[in-house]
Design an enzyme around this catalytic site. Sequence first.
Site, PDB file in Angstrom:
ATOM      1  N   ASP A  99     -59.692  29.318 -65.463  1.00 34.73           N
ATOM      2  CA  ASP A  99     -59.212  30.687 -65.304  1.00 34.73           C
ATOM      3  C   ASP A  99     -57.981  30.609 -64.411  1.00 34.73           C
ATOM      4  O   ASP A  99     -58.075  30.135 -63.271  1.00 34.73           O
ATOM      5  CB  ASP A  99     -60.323  31.510 -64.630  1.00 34.73           C
ATOM      6  CG  ASP A  99     -60.238  32.989 -64.932  1.00 34.73           C
ATOM      7  OD1 ASP A  99     -59.121  33.522 -64.875  1.00 34.73           O
ATOM      8  OD2 ASP A  99     -61.289  33.593 -65.205  1.00 34.73           O
ATOM      9  N   ASP A 201     -55.598  35.573 -66.089  1.00 38.25           N
ATOM     10  CA  ASP A 201     -56.052  36.824 -65.476  1.00 38.25           C
ATOM     11  C   ASP A 201     -54.949  37.892 -65.499  1.00 38.25           C
ATOM     12  O   ASP A 201     -53.794  37.611 -65.186  1.00 38.25           O
ATOM     13  CB  ASP A 201     -56.444  36.513 -64.017  1.00 38.25           C
ATOM     14  CG  ASP A 201     -57.179  37.649 -63.341  1.00 38.25           C
ATOM     15  OD1 ASP A 201     -58.304  37.956 -63.761  1.00 38.25           O
ATOM     16  OD2 ASP A 201     -56.624  38.222 -62.381  1.00 38.25           O
ATOM     17  N   GLU A 268     -55.825  37.862 -70.512  1.00 38.00           N
ATOM     18  CA  GLU A 268     -56.641  39.051 -70.217  1.00 38.00           C
ATOM     19  C   GLU A 268     -55.717  40.255 -70.193  1.00 38.00           C
ATOM     20  O   GLU A 268     -54.859  40.382 -69.309  1.00 38.00           O
ATOM     21  CB  GLU A 268     -57.349  38.929 -68.863  1.00 38.00           C
ATOM     22  CG  GLU A 268     -58.336  40.087 -68.666  1.00 38.00           C
ATOM     23  CD  GLU A 268     -58.587  40.510 -67.226  1.00 38.00           C
ATOM     24  OE1 GLU A 268     -59.538  41.274 -66.994  1.00 38.00           O
ATOM     25  OE2 GLU A 268     -57.829  40.093 -66.329  1.00 38.00           O
ATOM     26  N   HIS A 329     -67.556  39.294 -67.262  1.00 44.01           N
ATOM     27  CA  HIS A 329     -68.072  39.466 -65.899  1.00 44.01           C
ATOM     28  C   HIS A 329     -67.622  40.763 -65.237  1.00 44.01           C
ATOM     29  O   HIS A 329     -67.933  40.993 -64.071  1.00 44.01           O
ATOM     30  CB  HIS A 329     -67.621  38.265 -65.062  1.00 44.01           C
ATOM     31  CG  HIS A 329     -66.119  38.193 -64.948  1.00 44.01           C
ATOM     32  ND1 HIS A 329     -65.299  37.976 -66.031  1.00 44.01           N
ATOM     33  CD2 HIS A 329     -65.294  38.360 -63.901  1.00 44.01           C
ATOM     34  CE1 HIS A 329     -64.040  37.996 -65.634  1.00 44.01           C
ATOM     35  NE2 HIS A 329     -64.007  38.227 -64.352  1.00 44.01           N
ATOM     36  N   ASP A 330     -66.869  41.570 -65.958  1.00 45.13           N
ATOM     37  CA  ASP A 330     -66.380  42.837 -65.381  1.00 45.13           C
ATOM     38  C   ASP A 330     -67.012  44.064 -66.021  1.00 45.13           C
ATOM     39  O   ASP A 330     -66.821  45.178 -65.517  1.00 45.13           O
ATOM     40  CB  ASP A 330     -64.854  42.947 -65.583  1.00 45.13           C
ATOM     41  CG  ASP A 330     -64.083  41.903 -64.778  1.00 45.13           C
ATOM     42  OD1 ASP A 330     -64.536  41.551 -63.680  1.00 45.13           O
ATOM     43  OD2 ASP A 330     -63.022  41.462 -65.263  1.00 45.13           O
TER      44      ASP A 330
HETATM   45  C1  NOJ Z   1     -59.680  40.527 -63.667  1.00 52.19           C
HETATM   46  C2  NOJ Z   1     -60.908  39.744 -63.359  1.00 52.19           C
HETATM   47  O1  NOJ Z   1     -61.628  39.571 -64.556  1.00 52.19           O
HETATM   48  C3  NOJ Z   1     -61.675  40.507 -62.324  1.00 52.19           C
HETATM   49  O2  NOJ Z   1     -62.951  39.985 -62.108  1.00 52.19           O
HETATM   50  C4  NOJ Z   1     -60.857  40.502 -61.063  1.00 52.19           C
HETATM   51  O3  NOJ Z   1     -61.481  41.311 -60.085  1.00 52.19           O
HETATM   52  C5  NOJ Z   1     -59.451  41.028 -61.317  1.00 52.19           C
HETATM   53  N1  NOJ Z   1     -58.859  40.510 -62.512  1.00 52.19           N
HETATM   54  C6  NOJ Z   1     -58.549  40.677 -60.186  1.00 52.19           C
HETATM   55  O4  NOJ Z   1     -58.182  39.335 -60.288  1.00 52.19           O
END
Ligand code: NOJ
Length: 530
Positions: A99, A201, A268, A329-330
């Site tokens: 990542d 990210d 992402e 994970h979000d």
């Molecule tokens: C996206 C990530 O998936 C998330 O978990 C993170 O808090 C934010 N970007 C900040 O890096």
Amino acid sequence: MTDPKWWQSGVIYQVYPRSFQDTNGDGIGDLPGIERRLDHLVALGVDAVWISPIYPSPMVDFGYDVADYTGVHPMFGTMADFESLLAAAHDRGLRLLLDFVPNHSSNQHPWFLESRSSRDNPKRDWYIWRDPAPDGGPPNNWISDFGGSAWEWDAATGQYYYHAMLVEQPDLNWRNPGLRAAMLDAMRFWFDKGVDGFRVDILWHMIKAADFPDNPANPDWRPGMADMNKVLQLHSTDQPEVFAIAAEMRALADSYRATGRERVLIGEIYLPVERLMAYYGKDGEGVHLPFNFQLIDAYWDARALHKMIADYEKALPPGGWPNWVLGNHDRPRIATRVGEAQARVAAMLLLTLRGTPTLYYGDELGLADVAIPSDKVQDPRELREPGLGFGRDPVRTPMPWDGSAEAGFTTGTPWLPLNPDWPSRNVAAEAADRGSMLALHGDLLRLRRMHPALSIGSVRLLQAENDVLAYERAHAGERIAVVLNLGGEARPLPPLVGDFHAILSTCHARQGGSDALLAPNEGLILLAQD
Ligand code: NOJ
Ligand code: CA
């Protein structure tokens, strides 16, 4: 399509390293733990593993606040542990993706410590510093994704710095050539070690409008919505200059083709489809796969899904390869969003749509979100805006492996509670049950390997009404129909042209393949006999 690349025909599996497998009893997953469990991934039948950040970090945002882009957090292990994991993955034919977090670093990164030390420090411009507005307040109205102003005052040097995420995550200035080169060097470091690619990210955040105008107010904002949604992120994200950065990263990845191992970049990006497409690049010089998150927010209805798939397919640029994601994970887990029965249908959908699927660890067991008591909350998102349902701890709980203490995840105390259903919902129990969600995933992944129509074939939508979504996948003379009952009532099978017979059902109990009815919540894969 002929001669697909591994990242086109393959399936990616996301590991949240804190929660996969602990080996030293501290209750937190680690790299030797991932290595120990690689055979689970081989047995499941995925092709690549993406691991959320493992770098040194104060862990304010659980690793998305990076303090050293070319190191390994001692909590996760050593560089030798990483190299051992990479070799073990490659030995098993698995690719390994890291990542990469380019938009911001930790405020403890040595670069930021230098940058904030004085206005004339050579690294000052590696971050985004601005004078106060005439009234002494923040330079503009931009809001952090975690709530509150995105600007933090630094009294020592009399300027504000910008943080799209937490105060502890200052944004890097990608307009600065020195920073840019240093970050590309960090990517090179891991590519040289042999990593097969990166998930990048918040790619769409990396460049902000040069003159930092106020963002427009969001007329649709209502109390109860996240603070960040008070404004539309018009000037703070998705700026045209970001595509040159994606192209630079892509050129770097492509420069490793000579090694005989094709590297991949997955961006992402949470944007509407028409804007997402630009991240493929005008002529495919952008990222290989701009993450397509539409299924995560999808209204679970045949017509809505049909329209989403058709619109996405139509919007893809020439040569742009599709991809699909059910969870990460979000975001809330699929089993929680659509319920246990439909989660099986969702798995069939994810693994039979045209494009590269990404599976989130635990979803192969049907794991649901875990309610976290308020005294156990860890996620800064929940801590900053409590009670609104944005917390991500519920989807980051430990992987349940077996019926032993703490589900075999740790010999200590897990950093987040296990789902209370772990005594029955765990890898060992599901591996022994032909009707389990794990067995269904194994079957789906085996079928994908056996029938290229399912991975690289064309897609033709057949039906989207009466709760039934049906489509046909075809490749090299082979035709496969996927028929999904998105409702809780039995439904007739749609008329299929030709002689099809069922080769997999989400309902394990189904006998034979000639039924003209789909059971409630049943998904069916049928193979044409011609
Ligand atoms: C996206 C990530 O998936 C998330 O978990 C993170 O808090 C934010 N970007 C900040 O890096
Ligand atoms: Ca550990």
